[in-house]
Design an enzyme around this catalytic site. Sequence first.
Site, PDB file in Angstrom:
ATOM      1  N   LEU A  45     -48.044 -42.866 -23.582  1.00  0.00           N
ATOM      2  CA  LEU A  45     -49.322 -41.881 -23.792  1.00  0.00           C
ATOM      3  C   LEU A  45     -49.517 -41.820 -25.298  1.00  0.00           C
ATOM      4  O   LEU A  45     -50.684 -41.630 -25.678  1.00  0.00           O
ATOM      5  CB  LEU A  45     -49.017 -40.529 -23.513  1.00  0.00           C
ATOM      6  CG  LEU A  45     -48.643 -40.227 -21.800  1.00  0.00           C
ATOM      7  CD1 LEU A  45     -48.097 -38.817 -21.856  1.00  0.00           C
ATOM      8  CD2 LEU A  45     -49.964 -40.740 -21.266  1.00  0.00           C
ATOM      9  N   GLY A  48     -45.662 -40.388 -32.606  1.00  0.00           N
ATOM     10  CA  GLY A  48     -45.888 -39.526 -33.526  1.00  0.00           C
ATOM     11  C   GLY A  48     -44.696 -40.296 -34.667  1.00  0.00           C
ATOM     12  O   GLY A  48     -44.214 -41.473 -34.378  1.00  0.00           O
ATOM     13  N   THR A  49     -44.340 -39.537 -35.700  1.00  0.00           N
ATOM     14  CA  THR A  49     -43.316 -40.046 -36.551  1.00  0.00           C
ATOM     15  C   THR A  49     -41.925 -40.162 -35.942  1.00  0.00           C
ATOM     16  O   THR A  49     -41.267 -39.012 -35.748  1.00  0.00           O
ATOM     17  CB  THR A  49     -43.238 -39.142 -37.768  1.00  0.00           C
ATOM     18  OG1 THR A  49     -44.402 -38.730 -38.277  1.00  0.00           O
ATOM     19  CG2 THR A  49     -42.371 -39.432 -38.829  1.00  0.00           C
ATOM     20  N   ASN A  52     -42.120 -41.790 -29.435  1.00  0.00           N
ATOM     21  CA  ASN A  52     -42.939 -42.189 -28.718  1.00  0.00           C
ATOM     22  C   ASN A  52     -43.222 -41.183 -27.438  1.00  0.00           C
ATOM     23  O   ASN A  52     -42.079 -40.439 -27.044  1.00  0.00           O
ATOM     24  CB  ASN A  52     -42.568 -43.497 -27.954  1.00  0.00           C
ATOM     25  CG  ASN A  52     -42.603 -44.579 -29.177  1.00  0.00           C
ATOM     26  OD1 ASN A  52     -43.552 -44.492 -29.883  1.00  0.00           O
ATOM     27  ND2 ASN A  52     -41.782 -45.592 -28.769  1.00  0.00           N
ATOM     28  N   VAL A  53     -44.067 -41.117 -26.813  1.00  0.00           N
ATOM     29  CA  VAL A  53     -44.411 -40.067 -25.817  1.00  0.00           C
ATOM     30  C   VAL A  53     -44.854 -40.832 -24.430  1.00  0.00           C
ATOM     31  O   VAL A  53     -45.691 -41.822 -24.796  1.00  0.00           O
ATOM     32  CB  VAL A  53     -45.545 -38.952 -26.128  1.00  0.00           C
ATOM     33  CG1 VAL A  53     -45.753 -37.958 -25.060  1.00  0.00           C
ATOM     34  CG2 VAL A  53     -44.935 -38.176 -27.362  1.00  0.00           C
ATOM     35  N   LYS A  68     -40.934 -37.294 -24.573  1.00  0.00           N
ATOM     36  CA  LYS A  68     -40.730 -37.649 -25.749  1.00  0.00           C
ATOM     37  C   LYS A  68     -39.315 -38.187 -26.122  1.00  0.00           C
ATOM     38  O   LYS A  68     -38.300 -37.559 -25.807  1.00  0.00           O
ATOM     39  CB  LYS A  68     -41.082 -36.438 -26.613  1.00  0.00           C
ATOM     40  CG  LYS A  68     -41.145 -36.562 -28.282  1.00  0.00           C
ATOM     41  CD  LYS A  68     -41.036 -35.707 -29.209  1.00  0.00           C
ATOM     42  CE  LYS A  68     -42.571 -34.934 -28.866  1.00  0.00           C
ATOM     43  NZ  LYS A  68     -42.767 -33.816 -30.237  1.00  0.00           N
ATOM     44  N   ASP A 171     -47.215 -27.476 -38.439  1.00  0.00           N
ATOM     45  CA  ASP A 171     -48.019 -28.934 -38.374  1.00  0.00           C
ATOM     46  C   ASP A 171     -49.251 -28.765 -37.484  1.00  0.00           C
ATOM     47  O   ASP A 171     -49.333 -29.687 -36.736  1.00  0.00           O
ATOM     48  CB  ASP A 171     -47.034 -29.840 -37.898  1.00  0.00           C
ATOM     49  CG  ASP A 171     -47.587 -31.383 -37.971  1.00  0.00           C
ATOM     50  OD1 ASP A 171     -48.354 -31.438 -38.916  1.00  0.00           O
ATOM     51  OD2 ASP A 171     -46.964 -32.179 -37.457  1.00  0.00           O
TER      52      ASP A 171
END
Length: 329
Positions: A45, A48-49, A52-53, A68, A171
């Site tokens: 999907l 990010g840092t 992966n999602v 995640k 964030d």
Amino acid sequence: PAPAMETAATAFKTPNKEAGRKQSDNGVNSFASIAIPASPFMQKLGYGTGVNVYLMKRGLSRSPWAVKKINPKCDNLQQSIYQDRLKGEAKILRNLQHPNIVGYRAFTEASDGSMCLAMEYGGEKSLSDLIEERNMKHKAPFPAATILQVALNMAKGLKYLHNDKKLLHGDIKSSNVVIKGDFESVKICDVGVSLPLDENMTVSDPEAYYIGTEPWKPKEALEDNGVITNKADIFAFGLTLWEMMTLCLPHLNLPGEEEDEDASFDEDDFDEEAYYAALGTRPALNMEQLDQSYQKVIELFSVCTSEDPRKRPAAAQIVDVLEAEVPQP
């Protein structure tokens, strides 16, 4: 840094049978019977840092999950750092329950041996996805009524985090807001860098460190000894409204889109000195694109992005004002 891409979210529904749970070695409630597939068997999907999602489908009669996982390209040191962060996020998320916060499902081991955080899914796209799509199609900014609706839902989520849970999200940005359908649902996600707030709404723990994402950082987070309070989230919240009005990323003069993981940044188009000078300030608006209907959005954006945190409203104040202004479904 490229904004983290996250996802999730239908209405929050916590599993109510403890029989299926076990206390994992990671100190987070997990599920004994969960089988998380290896990454290649799930749809990616976003990323990010360091993570992966993925979309984990669970049959026709069960809601899918967003999972995640640590990016396998990370080296051993990075794996350890991001694993601790993922574990911390799981511990925080499992204690949150609010319609405007993405819901916890499990923290467990996948079939490939990697630890992963499972969350509710249903928000088909992040707000940053929608901004990117609108920008690429050369559309006008989001309607003012839509921005105010997003603002109210985000403010409700932040009010819950700040007042009820004494947590700074840390964030806030468009890529950490997930949207279902035609803004039927708005949820804040990615609490992995949240910080505890004391009774004065201040981050007083000497071990706590504000991470955030640079373009959304308030002035106090850019100073060596800046005092971080709940108002740091409010500054980033204001910049998220700016994203919806401009379809750009703060201070970068770039389309509000995710960079490809392997894309290179064109330094020739980047004024580094101007960028760093602009951080922590209120970015300008192109008033030619915004008619009178945006007046309340502009006022809210302006007060939330004051460089003096004491002049920014609290999330609870924003909710009170917007509930009187925004039609309720």
